[in-house]
Scaffold this active site. Structure first.
Site, mmCIF file in Angstrom:
data_model
loop_
_atom_site.group_PDB
_atom_site.id
_atom_site.type_symbol
_atom_site.label_atom_id
_atom_site.label_comp_id
_atom_site.label_asym_id
_atom_site.label_seq_id
_atom_site.Cartn_x
_atom_site.Cartn_y
_atom_site.Cartn_z
ATOM 1 N N ASN A 125 0.801 -1.236 0.000
ATOM 2 C CA ASN A 125 0.000 0.000 0.000
ATOM 3 C C ASN A 125 0.833 1.285 0.000
ATOM 4 O OD1 ASN A 125 0.738 -0.483 2.645
ATOM 5 N ND2 ASN A 125 -1.243 0.054 3.528
ATOM 6 N N ARG A 145 11.439 3.717 5.484
ATOM 7 C CA ARG A 145 11.265 3.789 6.936
ATOM 8 C C ARG A 145 12.090 2.692 7.629
ATOM 9 N NH1 ARG A 145 5.070 4.359 8.991
ATOM 10 N NH2 ARG A 145 5.138 2.114 9.166
ATOM 11 N N LYS A 148 12.420 -7.354 1.082
ATOM 12 C CA LYS A 148 11.480 -8.077 0.228
ATOM 13 C C LYS A 148 10.199 -7.247 0.100
ATOM 14 C CE LYS A 148 8.073 -10.596 0.640
ATOM 15 N NZ LYS A 148 7.316 -10.088 -0.517
ATOM 16 N N PRO A 149 10.027 -6.589 -1.044
ATOM 17 C CA PRO A 149 8.788 -5.819 -1.236
ATOM 18 C C PRO A 149 7.621 -6.744 -1.527
ATOM 19 C CG PRO A 149 10.140 -5.727 -3.219
ATOM 20 C CD PRO A 149 10.917 -6.540 -2.204
ATOM 21 N N GLU A 191 5.012 -3.657 12.340
ATOM 22 C CA GLU A 191 4.019 -2.602 12.057
ATOM 23 C C GLU A 191 2.842 -3.309 11.404
ATOM 24 O OE1 GLU A 191 4.138 0.417 12.981
ATOM 25 O OE2 GLU A 191 6.233 0.741 13.472
ATOM 26 N N LEU A 192 1.791 -3.522 12.172
ATOM 27 C CA LEU A 192 0.732 -4.428 11.710
ATOM 28 C C LEU A 192 -0.577 -3.684 11.424
ATOM 29 C CD1 LEU A 192 1.628 -7.312 14.195
ATOM 30 C CD2 LEU A 192 2.542 -6.880 11.909
ATOM 31 N N CYS A 224 -3.093 1.494 6.855
ATOM 32 C CA CYS A 224 -3.245 0.942 8.202
ATOM 33 C C CYS A 224 -3.799 2.011 9.141
ATOM 34 C CB CYS A 224 -1.904 0.442 8.713
ATOM 35 S SG CYS A 224 -0.623 1.695 8.590
ATOM 36 N N GLU A 271 -10.413 -4.518 9.023
ATOM 37 C CA GLU A 271 -9.951 -3.368 8.233
ATOM 38 C C GLU A 271 -10.739 -3.330 6.930
ATOM 39 O OE1 GLU A 271 -5.650 -4.398 8.235
ATOM 40 O OE2 GLU A 271 -5.370 -2.252 8.550
ATOM 41 N N SER A 326 1.182 10.599 10.197
ATOM 42 C CA SER A 326 2.481 10.136 9.681
ATOM 43 C C SER A 326 3.443 11.306 9.516
ATOM 44 C CB SER A 326 2.283 9.452 8.328
ATOM 45 O OG SER A 326 1.337 8.419 8.459
HETATM 46 P P1 NAP Z 1 0.515 -8.974 4.110
HETATM 47 O O1 NAP Z 1 -0.273 -9.903 3.323
HETATM 48 O O2 NAP Z 1 0.799 -9.286 5.526
HETATM 49 O O3 NAP Z 1 1.894 -8.781 3.313
HETATM 50 C C1 NAP Z 1 2.907 -7.909 3.747
HETATM 51 C C2 NAP Z 1 4.236 -8.423 3.255
HETATM 52 O O4 NAP Z 1 4.501 -9.697 3.848
HETATM 53 C C3 NAP Z 1 4.296 -8.643 1.738
HETATM 54 O O5 NAP Z 1 5.592 -8.348 1.296
HETATM 55 C C4 NAP Z 1 4.006 -10.119 1.629
HETATM 56 O O6 NAP Z 1 4.483 -10.715 0.448
HETATM 57 C C5 NAP Z 1 4.762 -10.647 2.830
HETATM 58 N N1 NAP Z 1 4.328 -11.949 3.275
HETATM 59 C C6 NAP Z 1 3.118 -12.525 3.124
HETATM 60 N N2 NAP Z 1 3.125 -13.753 3.681
HETATM 61 C C7 NAP Z 1 4.362 -13.943 4.184
HETATM 62 C C8 NAP Z 1 4.996 -15.014 4.878
HETATM 63 N N3 NAP Z 1 4.352 -16.141 5.182
HETATM 64 N N4 NAP Z 1 6.283 -14.875 5.245
HETATM 65 C C9 NAP Z 1 6.963 -13.744 4.968
HETATM 66 N N5 NAP Z 1 6.419 -12.701 4.305
HETATM 67 C C10 NAP Z 1 5.134 -12.791 3.938
HETATM 68 O O7 NAP Z 1 -0.108 -7.513 4.133
HETATM 69 P P2 NAP Z 1 -0.599 -6.668 2.877
HETATM 70 O O8 NAP Z 1 -1.919 -7.163 2.480
HETATM 71 O O9 NAP Z 1 0.471 -6.583 1.861
HETATM 72 O O10 NAP Z 1 -0.677 -5.218 3.521
HETATM 73 C C11 NAP Z 1 -1.798 -4.752 4.171
HETATM 74 C C12 NAP Z 1 -1.642 -4.874 5.677
HETATM 75 O O11 NAP Z 1 -0.495 -4.162 6.097
HETATM 76 C C13 NAP Z 1 -2.800 -4.256 6.398
HETATM 77 O O12 NAP Z 1 -3.188 -5.064 7.463
HETATM 78 C C14 NAP Z 1 -2.240 -2.939 6.895
HETATM 79 O O13 NAP Z 1 -2.898 -2.414 8.005
HETATM 80 C C15 NAP Z 1 -0.833 -3.321 7.179
HETATM 81 N N6 NAP Z 1 0.034 -2.139 7.195
HETATM 82 C C16 NAP Z 1 0.515 -1.715 8.390
HETATM 83 C C17 NAP Z 1 1.295 -0.577 8.460
HETATM 84 C C18 NAP Z 1 1.836 -0.104 9.771
HETATM 85 O O14 NAP Z 1 2.768 0.695 9.762
HETATM 86 N N7 NAP Z 1 1.316 -0.537 10.914
HETATM 87 C C19 NAP Z 1 1.606 0.128 7.301
HETATM 88 C C20 NAP Z 1 1.087 -0.328 6.084
HETATM 89 C C21 NAP Z 1 0.303 -1.473 6.062
HETATM 90 P P3 NAP Z 1 3.466 -10.954 -0.792
HETATM 91 O O15 NAP Z 1 3.250 -9.635 -1.384
HETATM 92 O O16 NAP Z 1 4.180 -11.874 -1.676
HETATM 93 O O17 NAP Z 1 2.213 -11.548 -0.223
#
Ligand code: NAP
Length: 512
Positions: free
Chosen positions: A179, A187, A202-203, A278-279, A312, A409, A469
């Site tokens: 996102n 960061r 790893k993006p 950061e979840l 988030c 969310e 932010s």
């Molecule tokens: P996500 O599915 O958890 O993915 C985040 C990252 O983790 C991606 O690079 C993803 O790779 C990787 N990933 C997924 N499964 C993994 C595993 N088993 N082992 C290691 N890495 C893995 O989250 P998203 O859907 O991309 O992002 C949205 C979430 O992020 C929301 O919940 C949002 O609130 C949260 N977020 C939090 C913050 C904060 O600062 N608190 C900021 C931004 C976003 P792939 O792309 O290959 O799946």
């Protein structure tokens, strides 16, 4: 991005450039599509690639190297090999790299914003805002590199001395979401370099191009080979888990969903790694009856519509005092309805597509669920026909607290309004969630501001403002929204270990 021809990172041929971009957009044309390991752009060992698509049209933008577990381990080994050299580099040198990267990102902000809009969907103006925000982390941590402090004190008994020093934690694994494809990277990369930690980043697979472009810039400004490595993959779990369990990495910094964060914490426990998480969030946005209503509507628009609601920090539950609920709903609906939906590259568009079909369908289902439980649609609520994953700005009123969107969310441009009558009631509603990232409060009463700021169980509070932010402020959550802080003066601490040296004496001088 860099001009054609040789650069610190290699020539255009060895970055998988020419034939991996079906789209000939000049901005895309300059972005590397290979893995960056030990200072070189290399294809995945398997030769596999995956498509990166434009969410506004579905067309393929680029085909990026699809790393396997062995590629990941090679990247980590390169980081581990470079660790001693980076740790030995002077703080001034690390600050210089970061400042040069800041300047290079700013110089190319338009191109980088276009790449981001194409792969992620946000409107160009917002993408440019993120590029600037991302660059600011590089500049901020250039300053922090020069301020890594230690200490010297007498032991309580007076017979010894304590020397306190801060040293880099060691090689770091950095995982970022789609996102905010660049800012979530800087960061982490900013403080890692500032502290002297090498890294493998790893993006997210949906938005790797912004990160690859950034890594290209870091190489170009002279960050040493192996200090920053980048791995793109469609097998995140299979690639990251062996790296996490290897013992070679000493730090894991993750931004993403709470579900994945919990799994990673379990993996990291095996080697007792330092972790930053950061979840997910579920931000309450609270409007009291004494608030300046126009300000509150502007704040809600910012907190809700930044990134099409895919943040988030997005206002996920909007609680409005019953005496102003109707007026607030009307004003908010008028502003939401006035937004222009379309591809982020098109002039005048303020709401781009959501990231993919699943994200769009989830938003649609959450709205349907709220309506089934009695909510009324003030504006929006209908999925438009045609290509792309668009969802219109939507306002729902009378949303029941037990609607699914109260606990999940939304990650879309949907504002659910729920009336409340007392301060105690709204505090209870706001805190009734396992998440605790951010909350927003609108009131002109100072006493109430302070009571609310203290009572809300979140890591951050926006008081009469809809965006918190800021690279110079500590960003992070409590409860299931995470561990640790990014940005601010404390952001670098996540990449530093404190070492204490106990010194005997000094013994009294022997006179004569
Ligand atoms: P996500 O599915 O958890 O993915 C985040 C990252 O983790 C991606 O690079 C993803 O790779 C990787 N990933 C997924 N499964 C993994 C595993 N088993 N082992 C290691 N890495 C893995 O989250 P998203 O859907 O991309 O992002 C949205 C979430 O992020 C929301 O919940 C949002 O609130 C949260 N977020 C939090 C913050 C904060 O600062 N608190 C900021 C931004 C976003 P792939 O792309 O290959 O799946």
């Amino acid at each position: 991005m860099s001009a054609e021809g040789p650069t610190a990172a290699g020539t255009s041929q060895d970055r998988g450039r020419e034939d991996e971009r079906p789209d000939q957009d000049p901005a895309l044309h300059q972005v590397p599509t290979d893995l960056f390991i030990g200072g070189s752009w290399v294809p995945a060992g398997s030769g596999e690639r995956f498509d990166v698509a434009d969410p506004a049209t579905g067309r393929t933008l680029a085909r990026v190297a699809d790393a396997g577990p062995q590629d990941g381990m090679r990247a980590l080994e390169a980081a581990a090999e470079a660790q001693a050299e980076l740790a030995a580099s002077s703080p001034r040198q690390r600050a210089d790299w970061l400042n040069a990267a800041y300047q290079a990102v700013m110089d190319r902000a338009d191109e980088l914003a276009l790449v981001m809009t194409l792969e992620m969907g946000k409107p160009l103006a917002e993408a440019k805002g993120e590029v600037t925000y991302a660059a600011e982390f590089l500049r901020h941590f250039a300053g922090e590199a020069l301020r890594i402090e230690g200490g010297y004190q007498r032991s309580p008994a007076g017979d010894g001395r304590f020397l306190l020093m801060r040293q880099p934690v060691g090689p770091a694994l950095l995982i970022t979401p789609w996102n905010f494809p660049m800012a979530m990277g800087t960061r982490k990369i900013g403080p890692a370099i500032a502290a002297g930690c090498t890294s493998v980043i790893k993006p997210a697979q949906q938005t790797p191009l912004s990160m690859l472009a950034l890594v290209d810039i870091l190489a170009e400004v002279g960050v040493p080979a192996g200090a920053v490595n980048a791995v793109t993959t469609t097998h995140a779990g299979a690639v990251m888990e062996p790296m996490i369990r290897s013992g070679l990495a000493r730090k894991l910094s993750f931004t993403g969903s709470t579900k994945v964060g919990k799994a990673l914490l379990e993996q990291a426990a095996e080697r007792v790694m330092r972790t930053s998480m950061e979840l997910g969030g579920n931000a309450p946005f609270i409007v009291f009856e004494d608030a300046d209503l126009d300000d509150a509507v502007a704040g809600a628009m910012a907190a809700k519509m930044r990134n099409m609601g895919e943040a988030c920090t997005a206002a996920n539950r909007i609680y409005v005092h019953e005496s102003v609920a109707e007026a607030f709903g009307e004003k908010l609906s008028a502003q939401m309805a006035a937004r222009t939906v379309g591809p982020g590259t098109r002039e005048g568009v303020t709401v781009g597509p959501l990231i993919d079909e699943a994200a769009r369908d989830k938003v649609r289902d959450l709205v349907q669920d709220a309506v089934d439980r009695g909510a009324q649609v003030l504006t929006g609520g209908e999925v438009p026909d045609g290509e792309g994953w668009f969802y219109p700005p939507t306002v729902l009123t009378g949303v029941s607290p037990d609607a699914r969107m109260g606990s999940e969310e939304i990650f879309g441009p949907v504002a659910p309004l729920t009336p409340f009558s007392t301060e105690a009631e709204v505090v209870r509603l706001a805190n009734d969630t396992p998440f605790g990232l951010v909350s927003y409060v609108y009131t002109r009463d100072l006493d109430r501001s302070l009571r609310m700021a203290e009572a809300l169980e979140t890591g951050m509070v926006g008081l009469n403002q809809g965006v918190v932010s800021n690279p110079a402020a500590p960003f992070g959550g409590v409860k299931e929204s995470g561990l640790g802080r990014e940005g601010g003066a404390v952001g670098i601490e996540e990449f530093l270990e404190m070492k204490y040296v106990g010194i005997a004496g000094p013994r009294p001088a022997q006179e004569g």
